[in-house]
Structures are given as structure tokens and as C-alpha cells.
Write an enzyme that holds these catalytic residues in place. Structure first.
Site, PDB file in Angstrom:
ATOM      1  N   THR A  18      -7.087  38.831  27.988  1.00 10.73           N
ATOM      2  CA  THR A  18      -6.709  37.842  26.977  1.00 10.73           C
ATOM      3  C   THR A  18      -6.645  36.444  27.586  1.00 10.73           C
ATOM      4  O   THR A  18      -6.995  35.459  26.956  1.00 10.73           O
ATOM      5  CB  THR A  18      -5.327  38.183  26.374  1.00 10.73           C
ATOM      6  N   ARG A  22      -6.055  39.177  35.573  1.00 11.93           N
ATOM      7  CA  ARG A  22      -4.702  39.452  36.067  1.00 11.93           C
ATOM      8  C   ARG A  22      -4.674  40.819  36.698  1.00 11.93           C
ATOM      9  O   ARG A  22      -5.103  41.799  36.085  1.00 11.93           O
ATOM     10  CB  ARG A  22      -3.680  39.413  34.929  1.00 11.93           C
ATOM     11  N   SER A 120       1.145  34.187  34.329  1.00 10.84           N
ATOM     12  CA  SER A 120       1.999  33.791  33.205  1.00 10.84           C
ATOM     13  C   SER A 120       3.349  34.492  33.186  1.00 10.84           C
ATOM     14  O   SER A 120       4.120  34.388  34.125  1.00 10.84           O
ATOM     15  CB  SER A 120       1.232  34.020  31.913  1.00 10.84           C
ATOM     16  N   HIS A 121       3.594  35.271  32.127  1.00 13.54           N
ATOM     17  CA  HIS A 121       4.906  35.886  31.938  1.00 13.54           C
ATOM     18  C   HIS A 121       5.059  37.168  32.754  1.00 13.54           C
ATOM     19  O   HIS A 121       6.126  37.778  32.738  1.00 13.54           O
ATOM     20  CB  HIS A 121       5.106  36.197  30.452  1.00 13.54           C
ATOM     21  N   LYS A 133      -7.517  31.861  36.134  1.00 14.54           N
ATOM     22  CA  LYS A 133      -8.115  31.557  34.838  1.00 14.54           C
ATOM     23  C   LYS A 133      -8.880  30.255  34.952  1.00 14.54           C
ATOM     24  O   LYS A 133      -8.425  29.321  35.613  1.00 14.54           O
ATOM     25  CB  LYS A 133      -6.971  31.410  33.830  1.00 14.54           C
ATOM     26  N   ASP A 284       8.149  30.111  30.122  1.00 15.53           N
ATOM     27  CA  ASP A 284       7.710  31.277  30.906  1.00 15.53           C
ATOM     28  C   ASP A 284       7.163  30.893  32.287  1.00 15.53           C
ATOM     29  O   ASP A 284       7.294  29.751  32.723  1.00 15.53           O
ATOM     30  CB  ASP A 284       6.685  32.096  30.114  1.00 15.53           C
ATOM     31  N   ASP A 286       4.284  30.198  33.614  1.00  7.77           N
ATOM     32  CA  ASP A 286       3.405  29.031  33.759  1.00  7.77           C
ATOM     33  C   ASP A 286       3.726  27.942  32.738  1.00  7.77           C
ATOM     34  O   ASP A 286       2.939  27.017  32.549  1.00  7.77           O
ATOM     35  CB  ASP A 286       1.938  29.457  33.675  1.00  7.77           C
ATOM     36  N   ASP A 288       3.808  27.693  29.540  1.00  6.40           N
ATOM     37  CA  ASP A 288       3.102  27.461  28.274  1.00  6.40           C
ATOM     38  C   ASP A 288       3.806  28.126  27.085  1.00  6.40           C
ATOM     39  O   ASP A 288       3.551  27.772  25.945  1.00  6.40           O
ATOM     40  CB  ASP A 288       1.621  27.861  28.349  1.00  6.40           C
ATOM     41  N   ARG A 289       4.682  29.083  27.344  1.00  2.39           N
ATOM     42  CA  ARG A 289       5.434  29.693  26.237  1.00  2.39           C
ATOM     43  C   ARG A 289       6.784  29.017  26.084  1.00  2.39           C
ATOM     44  O   ARG A 289       7.307  28.441  27.037  1.00  2.39           O
ATOM     45  CB  ARG A 289       5.686  31.174  26.519  1.00  2.39           C
ATOM     46  N   THR A 351      -6.041  37.122  18.994  1.00  2.00           N
ATOM     47  CA  THR A 351      -5.005  36.810  19.968  1.00  2.00           C
ATOM     48  C   THR A 351      -5.587  36.114  21.200  1.00  2.00           C
ATOM     49  O   THR A 351      -6.624  36.525  21.714  1.00  2.00           O
ATOM     50  CB  THR A 351      -4.311  38.113  20.388  1.00  2.00           C
ATOM     51  N   GLU A 370       1.208  31.251  18.242  1.00  2.00           N
ATOM     52  CA  GLU A 370       1.128  32.706  18.337  1.00  2.00           C
ATOM     53  C   GLU A 370       2.540  33.273  18.286  1.00  2.00           C
ATOM     54  O   GLU A 370       3.496  32.624  18.728  1.00  2.00           O
ATOM     55  CB  GLU A 370       0.473  33.125  19.647  1.00  2.00           C
ATOM     56  N   GLU A 371       2.613  34.518  17.821  1.00  2.00           N
ATOM     57  CA  GLU A 371       3.920  35.186  17.735  1.00  2.00           C
ATOM     58  C   GLU A 371       4.542  35.423  19.104  1.00  2.00           C
ATOM     59  O   GLU A 371       5.722  35.699  19.206  1.00  2.00           O
ATOM     60  CB  GLU A 371       3.789  36.504  16.977  1.00  2.00           C
ATOM     61  N   SER A 372       3.729  35.331  20.153  1.00  2.00           N
ATOM     62  CA  SER A 372       4.188  35.628  21.512  1.00  2.00           C
ATOM     63  C   SER A 372       4.841  34.408  22.163  1.00  2.00           C
ATOM     64  O   SER A 372       4.643  34.154  23.333  1.00  2.00           O
ATOM     65  CB  SER A 372       3.014  36.119  22.339  1.00  2.00           C
ATOM     66  N   LYS A 383      -1.311  26.327  24.933  1.00  2.00           N
ATOM     67  CA  LYS A 383       0.021  26.293  24.360  1.00  2.00           C
ATOM     68  C   LYS A 383       0.919  25.575  25.352  1.00  2.00           C
ATOM     69  O   LYS A 383       0.608  25.497  26.535  1.00  2.00           O
ATOM     70  CB  LYS A 383       0.519  27.690  24.019  1.00  2.00           C
ATOM     71  N   ARG A 503       0.887  47.175  21.254  1.00  2.16           N
ATOM     72  CA  ARG A 503       1.718  46.224  20.521  1.00  2.16           C
ATOM     73  C   ARG A 503       1.637  46.557  19.036  1.00  2.16           C
ATOM     74  O   ARG A 503       0.553  46.686  18.479  1.00  2.16           O
ATOM     75  CB  ARG A 503       1.259  44.790  20.746  1.00  2.16           C
TER      76      ARG A 503
HETATM   77  C1  VG1 Z   1      -0.324  38.134  25.327  1.00  7.15           C
HETATM   78  C2  VG1 Z   1       0.082  37.596  23.975  1.00  7.15           C
HETATM   79  C3  VG1 Z   1      -0.897  36.535  23.510  1.00  7.15           C
HETATM   80  C4  VG1 Z   1      -0.989  35.436  24.570  1.00  7.15           C
HETATM   81  C5  VG1 Z   1      -1.337  36.042  25.912  1.00  7.15           C
HETATM   82  C6  VG1 Z   1      -1.320  35.011  27.023  1.00  7.15           C
HETATM   83  O1  VG1 Z   1      -1.586  38.746  25.235  1.00  7.15           O
HETATM   84  O2  VG1 Z   1       0.163  38.627  23.037  1.00  7.15           O
HETATM   85  O3  VG1 Z   1      -0.477  36.025  22.281  1.00  7.15           O
HETATM   86  O4  VG1 Z   1      -1.968  34.495  24.220  1.00  7.15           O
HETATM   87  O5  VG1 Z   1      -0.394  37.056  26.253  1.00  7.15           O
HETATM   88  O6  VG1 Z   1      -0.067  34.390  27.122  1.00  7.15           O
HETATM   89  P1  VG1 Z   1      -1.775  40.342  25.119  1.00  7.15           P
HETATM   90  O7  VG1 Z   1      -3.256  40.572  25.141  1.00  7.15           O
HETATM   91  O8  VG1 Z   1      -1.044  40.950  26.266  1.00  7.15           O
HETATM   92  O9  VG1 Z   1      -1.143  40.734  23.815  1.00  7.15           O
HETATM   93  V1  VG1 Z   1       0.468  33.857  28.632  1.00  7.15           V
HETATM   94  O10 VG1 Z   1       1.747  32.868  28.388  1.00  7.15           O
HETATM   95  O11 VG1 Z   1       0.757  35.376  29.352  1.00  7.15           O
HETATM   96  O12 VG1 Z   1      -0.851  33.271  29.380  1.00  7.15           O
HETATM   97 CO    CO Z   2       2.256  31.803  29.938  1.00  2.95          CO
END
Ligand code: VG1
Ligand code: CO
Length: 550
Positions: A18, A22, A120-121, A133, A284, A286, A288-289, A351, A370-372, A383, A503
């Protein structure tokens, strides 16, 4: 010191998900693992430039979220960049740049592109995850065509170009050389802060803090710390100590830097009771959240996007109104109602932030989310956690209202899209794949089926045709849409590094204000049962409850 060509062999599994590639740190530590991927990227970039010049003479931006292996990866990438003809690298001091800052630096310096080192998270440290990335010249995540091309190249790669130059120092600002390439170590915050100053009423926010407005900003021991400290405490006069967990640590203090009520429970606890701060927020790994919290009140990301859209003109940067909005498919339709009321376009994308890029570039949308726990705008192409926090700060100042009253008033006006996401983590990959395959096979039979009083009006596997370049992305998640607007969505995560994560996204609309306030999980219980009946989650995974509910 000399440029060298090192023979290598393809390494399987380097397909970006996504948001980039990673993997476990231990995977990235395998010999030539990072080198192979970066060389594949450079090979592709050398072939895709319209002028045929490739990377020669180009500027790249480089930085990461400071997690374990960040600094070593920077040195490796610099050597490859120099040997592959890059002219200049803008490197965040200490190897640090948040994801939105990379986007801002690429855009402000008109760089060719940039590399973000982050998972990221996902947790960090030697036992945790690492990631890489590529972002293109618009500052946004590489599109699927490019990531597919890079993946294809990782399967045929036979040589790596690098040099034997020693490590450079990355802690002091200034310019150094790696072979013919200039490395400019830049202040990681400056460009980003300049963008924020253009969008928000800093004077107003300054006066809020001066008049005793209190805030707790939890940057979760991650890269958001330096940005929040410089902007909130430095520039906007928030008292020292407003930013907590503000030092970027290589292992995020052993915690999971994901700003949701489960992982940021410390913040949630601090926001309880009359003595708690006026406003709480978290970002989070990095940065962005974002999660936005009022006193005794947590804002769901889908609601956050809807409120921001409804009230955007109260923020200086969006005073002229919005071109349109976009949300990822699993994100609740709360924003759709606002877009309809405003008479602006609303797009539904798969997504991942990369799908917003074309819409933003074409000027079709101004805000997206996004909902995340991700929200952003056309100011960058990622983001942006701190941006969202500043937006909500500015909004509270401009309206004189609390977070809770802003959201409650929104529900009164538009109704509430009651929403939750259930994650089932660590499922064996074959079990998860079989669950999704069977669900897809069952779709034709589900069409029109009744579940109590509701019936399904659409049962499909989401496919997206980009309105700008007309590229098609299919297989983006199974949707069950009901006659009353309720939705159940199933998809597999594309960011995990261990097993599979299912999910399950649940949503139902409630217009009756007297029924909007009950516990969310209770309000969605019927849909949860239905999802299990259709997909057999419990039976197949052996998990009685999800590992995370947000
Ligand atoms: C998750 C989230 C998605 C987000 C992605 C990257 O992806 O659901 O909405 O864009 O993480 O966010 P997935 O494929 O695991 O559902 V970040 O802040 O981890 O770069
Ligand atoms: Co992130």
C-alpha cells in the site's frame, strides 16, 4: 575512491505494498537487499524520464522517520545515488524527514523525486520493521505503474552501481560530496513550517495559547516530535511540555507508533475529566497520520474529514472554498454528505495515498482523507499529521468552539455515519487468502440478499478507474452496500510484515440525534454478526474477537 559495479541476483518478495516496501529489519539487513531495491528503482527512473536524461543532473530528497537502520540506509542510498548519476541530494539533518516534509521539500525545491525511509505506524527497532518508499516530482507516492515497474526490475536485476566512498556526516547542516554528487544536509523542519505558515492563522493560534488554551500533543517517540516542538512550542508559543514523547527514538520506546485510541491509550487517558487539556492529538511513526481528541471525546478520522470539509472556509488557506474532496473507499461516507451540501465533487479511491495524487495534481480535489487516521490537502501530496492538528487548532480558535461541540453540531446537521474498523492481525496468509477468495466467489449470490430488515443493493469487489489517467485498479476490497446506506467492507492489509491482516470496515448512518450517542460497537453489532455470517471470520481464523478495534 571509485565507482564500482557489483554483481547481484534478484531477491524475491520486493513488491511494494500500500505504501512502499515494508519488511522486518532482519530482512533489510540481508546482503544487498536494500541495494537491489534501490538499484531497481534507479534503473526504472533512468528509463522513464521524458527527456531521456535519467537521473543525470537531477536532485533527490532523502530522509526517514529515524527508526532503527535509518542512518545506515541513508549512507547506502547516497553511495548508490552518486554512482547512478544523481547530481544533488537534499538530506534531512540526522537522516530525518517526516513523510509530509519530504513531500514539501520535493515541491518547494522542484526536486526530481524523493526517498522516504519509514515503515510508518509499524513498530521499529532491531526486531521491528523498516521500509522504503519513492515519491515522484509532485511530492506524492509513486503511482502503481512505477511501483510495478520497480518490482519487475527487482526480478531481473544483475548489477548494482555504487562507490566505496566513506560515510558522510549527516548531523551538521551544509554541503558535502559523495563522488561527483553534492549532499546538502538541510533543516528538516524549515520548508515544512513555511508551508504551514501559508495555510493557517498563526497569529490567532498564538493568542489562543497566550490566553491559556491547553493542549497535549503526543508524537509517540517518533519523527513528529521535532516538527511539533518547533511549530507548536517554538513558533506558536504553546508552553514547553505541550509536546510529549517528542524525541524520535530508533524503537519508538518499544511502542507501536499508531495514533488510534488503542495504541495511543496514554493520550486518551490524559484527555479524561474536567482537568484535562482543551485539545489532544497524536501523530504516527512518520508523522503523516493524526488522531484528534477533545476533552472526553475522540474524533473518528472519517468524521474529522467531514468536519474539516464542512468548515474549510474558516481556515485562511481554504478561504476560497474547495475544488472537491476524496476519500478512500473504506472511509465512511460522512464527507459525501458534506460534499453534496456544498455542491462539490466527491471521489472514492482505493486505499493508499498514491490514489489521491492525480486528483490533487489536476485540481479536482483540495482535501482528502482515509479512515486510517489520515487527512491532507493539496498543500503537499501526502497525508499530513501536524497539518490536521493545526487545522483543528485553527478551527477551534476561529469558532470559539470545542472539538466535541464541533463534531456534535456536525452530526446534528448531517447525521452521523457510525463507523468502526476491526482488524484481525497475524492470520496465516493462506487462511486470509482463502477467506477473501471465497467471499469474492460468493458475491453474485449475495446480491439482493436480505439480512433482517436490510438487504444488499451492491455486492462487489471495488474497482477504480482513475478519472485523470484512466488507469484501472481492481480487486481493491469486497463491499456489501445495503439499501439503508450501511456498508460492510473486507480487505487485506498491504502494509503488514507478518502473516496477513484482515480489515473489516463497518458503517451505518443514523440521522436521529437521540440515537447517535450510544456505544459504537453496540450500534454496529448487527453488521458485525452479518459480516461473520457471510465471511466465516471466527471459524476460519479461530479468533473470537478482532485484535484491534478502532
Ligand atoms: C494502511 C491504511 C491505509 C494507509 C496505509 C499507509 O494500509 O489502511 O489507509 O494509506 O496504511 O499509511 P493497509 O494496506 O495496511 O490497510 V502509513 O501512515 O502506514 O504510511
Ligand atoms: Co504513516
Amino acid at each position: 575512491m571509485a565507482i564500482q559495479t557489483i554483481p547481484t541476483q534478484p531477491i524475491t518478495g520486493q513488491r511494494p505494498g500500500t505504501s512502499g516496501l515494508r519488511k522486518k529489519v532482519s530482512t533489510f539487513l540481508q546482503p544487498l537487499y536494500l541495494e537491489n531495491f534501490v538499484q531497481a528503482l534507479f534503473d526504472v527512473l533512468n528509463h522513464t524520464t521524458p527527456d531521456g536524461q535519467g537521473l543525470a543532473g537531477q536532485t533527490l530528497v532523502l530522509g526517514g522517520d529515524g527508526r532503527y537502520h535509518n542512518r545506515a540506509a541513508v549512507q547506502t542510498i547516497l553511495r548508490l545515488a552518486a554512482a547512478n548519476g544523481v547530481a544533488r541530494v537534499l538530506l534531512g539533518q540526522g537522516g530525518i524527514l517526516s513523510t509530509p516534509a519530504v513531500s514539501a521539500v520535493i515541491r518547494r525545491h522542484k526536486a526530481f523525486g524523493g526517498i522516504v525511509l519509514s515503515a510508518s505506524h509499524n513498530p521499529g527497532g532491531p526486531e521491528g520493521d523498516f521500509g522504503i518508499k519513492y515519491n515522484a516530482g509532485n511530492g506524492g507516492p509513486a503511482n502503481e505503474t512505477l511501483t510495478q515497474a520497480v518490482y519487475a526490475r527487482t526480478l531481473t536485476i544483475s548489477a548494482i552501481r555504487t562507490t566505496d566512498t566513506p560515510d558522510i556526516g549527516m548531523n551538521q547542516l551544509g554541503t558535502q560530496q559523495v563522488e561527483q554528487m553534492q549532499v546538502e544536509v538541510i533543516d528538516p523542519v524549515a520548508d515544512y513550517a513555511a508551508v504551514m505558515r501559508e495555510l493557517f492563522d498563526f497569529e490567532l493560534i498564538r493568542s489562543m495559547f497566550k490566553n491559556g488554551f491547553t493542549m497535549r500533543m503526543d508524537t509517540m517517540w517518533a519523527v513528529g516530535g521535532p516538527y511539533a516542538k518547533a511549530i507548536l512550542e517554538g513558533e506558536l508559543g504553546a508552553p514547553a511540555g505541550t509536546v510529549v514523547n517528542g524525541e524520535p527514538l530508533e524503537d519508538f520506546g518499544g511502542l507501536h507508533p499508531d495514533p488510534n485510541p488503542v495504541n495511543a491509550e496514554e493520550l486518551i487517558a490524559h484527555m479524561r475529566g474536567a482537568a484535562s487539556p482543551d485539545f489532544g492529538a497524536a501523530t504516527d511513526g512518520d508523522a503523516d497520520r493524526n488522531m484528534v481528541v477533545g476533552r472526553d471525546f475522540v474524533v473518528s478520522p472519517s468524521d474529522s474529514l467531514a468536519v474539516m470539509t464542512a468548515r474549510a472556509t474558516q481556515i485562511p488557506g481554504y478561504h476560497a472554498g474547495l475544488a472537491g474532496v476524496a476519500r478512500s473507499m473504506p472511509t465512511s461516507a460522512a464527507v459525501d454528505r458534506v460534499a453534496k451540501a456544498l455542491g462539490i465533487e466527491c471521489f472514492e479511491t482505493p486505499t493508499g495515498w498514491k490514489f489521491f495524487g492525480n486528483l490533487l495534481d489536476a485540481g479536482r480535489v483540495t482535501l482528502c482523507g482515509e479512515e486510517s487516521y489520515g487527512t491532507g490537502s493539496d498543500h503537499v501530496r501526502e497525508k499530513d499529521g501536524l497539518w490536521a492538528v493545526l487545522f483543528w487548532l485553527n478551527l477551534q480558535g476561529a469558532t470559539g468552539r470545542s472539538v466535541e461541540s464541533l463534531v456534535r453540531e456536525h452530526w446534528q446537521t448531517y447525521g452521523r455515519n457510525i463507523y468502526s474498523r476491526h482488524d484481525y492481525e497475524g492470520i496465516p496468509v493462506d487462511v486470509a487468502n482463502a477467506l477473501m477468495a471465497d467471499l469474492r466467489a460468493a458475491l453474485p449470490g449475495l446480491q439482493g440478499q436480505y439480512f433482517g430488515k436490510r438487504h444488499i443493493v451492491t455486492a462487489d469487489d471495488f474497482s477504480y478507474t482513475d478519472p485523470v489517467d484512466h488507469s484501472v485498479s481492481s480487486g481493491q476490497g469486497v463491499r456489501l452496500i445495503f439499501n439503508d446506506g450501511a456498508r460492510v467492507v473486507f480487505r487485506l492489509s498491504g502494509t503488514g510484515t507478518e502473516g496477513a491482516t484482515l480489515r473489516l470496515y463497518l458503517e451505518r448512518y443514523e440521522s436521529d440525534t437521540t440515537l447517535q450517542d450510544g456505544p459504537v460497537q453496540y450500534a454496529l453489532a448487527e453488521l458485525v454478526a452479518l459480516a461473520d455470517a457471510v465471511a466465516g471470520i471466527r471459524a476460519r481464523t479461530g479468533m473470537a474477537i478482532p485484535t484491534v478495534m478502532t
